[in-house]
Design an enzyme around this catalytic site. Structure first.
Site, PDB file in Angstrom:
ATOM      1  CD  GLU A   1      58.487   9.269   0.104  1.00 25.81           C
ATOM      2  OE1 GLU A   1      58.963  10.323   0.567  1.00 25.81           O
ATOM      3  OE2 GLU A   1      58.932   8.702  -0.911  1.00 25.81           O
TER       4      GLU A   1
ATOM      5  CB  ALA B   1      55.261  12.626  -0.132  1.00 25.63           C
TER       6      ALA B   1
ATOM      7  NE  ARG C   1      15.523  -1.816  22.769  1.00 23.23           N
ATOM      8  CZ  ARG C   1      15.745  -1.914  24.072  1.00 23.23           C
ATOM      9  NH1 ARG C   1      15.788  -3.100  24.647  1.00 23.23           N
ATOM     10  NH2 ARG C   1      15.968  -0.839  24.795  1.00 23.23           N
TER      11      ARG C   1
ATOM     12  CB  SER D   1      39.959  11.172 -13.716  1.00 23.62           C
ATOM     13  OG  SER D   1      41.138  10.591 -14.207  1.00 23.62           O
TER      14      SER D   1
ATOM     15  NE  ARG E   1      41.816   8.516  -5.948  1.00 15.75           N
ATOM     16  CZ  ARG E   1      42.500   9.500  -6.528  1.00 15.75           C
ATOM     17  NH1 ARG E   1      42.157   9.905  -7.747  1.00 15.75           N
ATOM     18  NH2 ARG E   1      43.509  10.067  -5.909  1.00 15.75           N
TER      19      ARG E   1
ATOM     20  CB  ILE F   1      52.742   0.090   3.065  1.00 13.83           C
ATOM     21  CG1 ILE F   1      53.630   1.297   2.714  1.00 13.83           C
ATOM     22  CG2 ILE F   1      52.633  -0.883   1.897  1.00 13.83           C
ATOM     23  CD1 ILE F   1      53.054   2.250   1.680  1.00 13.83           C
ATOM     24  CB  THR F   2      47.101  -1.649   2.912  1.00 13.16           C
ATOM     25  OG1 THR F   2      46.638  -0.316   3.126  1.00 13.16           O
ATOM     26  CG2 THR F   2      46.047  -2.626   3.386  1.00 13.16           C
TER      27      THR F   2
ATOM     28  CD  GLU G   1      43.097   2.724  -3.280  1.00 11.38           C
ATOM     29  OE1 GLU G   1      42.821   3.135  -4.419  1.00 11.38           O
ATOM     30  OE2 GLU G   1      43.110   1.531  -2.960  1.00 11.38           O
TER      31      GLU G   1
END
Length: 388
Positions: free
Chosen positions: A133, A136, A275, A321, A250, A163-164, A371
């Site tokens: 939010e 948040a 190049r 995690s 993630r 929001i994707t 994320e």
């Protein structure tokens, strides 16, 4: 921390490499030709959407029991990585479909899975994720969105930000406070909101630095009635489900970052071999070679971290995690550095829209933010370390 490693899961198998070839062929033929226009016009990559649906890469993570292909976590990362090589915005289609639906997969009962996952698997409907939010973001537990019990259902009021694929997806996992007086973090519940629900609307599209082909909008809830059977998991479990979801997804952002970085390295390599300055290819200058070596080393390190984390995601290892946060954090930092260096290698040409590197550099930045910012990833990692 790695424990007893199953080393077969630390390398790709023949199926994974066959998948990579298939995705790369689709990405080169059906996604890359439209990537510049999608960015320039800030429009949804419908061509990529259609191609991903046709090839079963739209939501490859959905299990076979729901009509999906049942791709494992590593296979899903390969899909996202390969699409990201040519268009990061298009890669958010499978990535966000996983993000939006993982709460249902992790916490939903059989009824809610059977209701929503087949449509996602077939490509009929996409899934987005409503957690953040305005006030948040990193502090998710301070959300203000409310769901109040009403008969056998709930009435939802409030908003969600950033929001994707909002407005494109038909289904939304939305987190809302259901017990304002309850213990912080244990007073949030997850719901599925449908695009057609009365009182559910979208804000204007955000004007962004990168990933312009992926619409980012606010969700607005004005007395949106949610039937009781659309709760994901149990009342009060929403934030736990949301954070478990992020442990898994993630890793997919890490895969997106690796893909962006690899795409930039590929473009830079092609350019420096063509190049010429001072009578020879700039690829023959040692200073350029050292830059390329560092870029390749960092991309490969990031890729290995993502693949290890994907293996842990598949097994649901207890240390996911840490590894999910580490893979996302490191890979996104690498994407930002490598795309910046790639622009430098092309010099003035790299700064123009005639080449895709300036787009890749702009796209890379968001991987350090969404994320969970990389500062939050470091908080997650430190907590895991201190817990032992």
């Amino acid at each position: 921390m790695a424990g007893n490693a199953d080393f077969d899961l630390f390398r790709t198998n023949e199926d994974h490499e066959a998948l990579r070839e298939a995705v790369r062929a689709v990405a080169e033929a059906k996604v890359k030709p439209f990537a510049a226009a999608v960015d320039e016009e800030a429009r949804y990559p419908q061509e990529a959407h259609d191609a991903l649906v046709a090839a079963d890469f739209f939501a490859p993570h959905v299990g076979e029991e729901y009509g999906g292909v049942g791709a494992d976590a590593l296979a899903t990362c390969i899909v996202i990585e390969e699409v990201s090589r040519v268009c990061a915005a298009s890669a958010l289609i499978p990535a966000v479909n996983k993000l939006g639906s993982m709460p249902v997969i992790l916490g939903g009962n059989d009824e809610i899975k059977q209701r929503y996952l087949p449509d996602l698997a077939s490509g009929k409907s996409g899934f987005s994720y409503g957690l953040s939010e305005r006030e948040a973001g990193s502090d998710t537990a301070s959300m203000k969105c409310r769901a109040k019990a009403d008969g056998d259902g709930w009435v939802l009021n409030g908003q969600k930000s950033w929001i994707t694929n909002a407005g494109v997806s038909d289904y939304y996992t939305v987190l809302a406070v259901t017990d304002p007086e309850g213990q912080r973090g244990n007073n949030v519940t997850a719901f599925v909101v449908e695009k057609s629900d009365e009182g559910f609307t979208f804000g204007e599209k955000e004007r962004k630095l990168g990933i312009k082909g992926s619409p980012t909008r606010e969700l607005h809830f004005d007395n949106v009635r949610i039937p009781g059977d659309r709760i994901i998991g149990k009342e009060g479990e929403g934030l736990k489900i949301a954070l478990r979801t992020l442990d898994h997804t993630r890793v997919t952002i890490g895969a997106q970052a690796v893909g962006i970085a690899q795409g930039a390295l590929d473009e830079a390599l092609a350019y420096v071999k063509e190049r010429k300055q001072f009578g020879k290819r700039i690829a023959d200058f040692q200073g350029i070679q050292f830059m390329l070596a560092d870029m390749a080393m960092e991309v490969e390190t990031a890729r290995q971290m993502v693949y290890v984390a994907a293996a842990k995601s598949e097994r649901e290892d207890k240390d996911l995690s840490f590894f999910g946060a580490a893979a996302k954090c490191y890979a996104s930092d690498v994407a930002m550095k490598v795309t910046t260096d790639a622009v430098q290698l092309l010099g003035g040409a790299g700064y123009t829209r005639d080449f895709p590197l300036e787009r890749m550099m702009r796209d890379a930045k968001i991987t350090q933010i969404y994320e969970g910012t990389n500062q939050i990833q470091r908080v997650v990692m430190a907590r895991q370390l201190l817990k032992g």
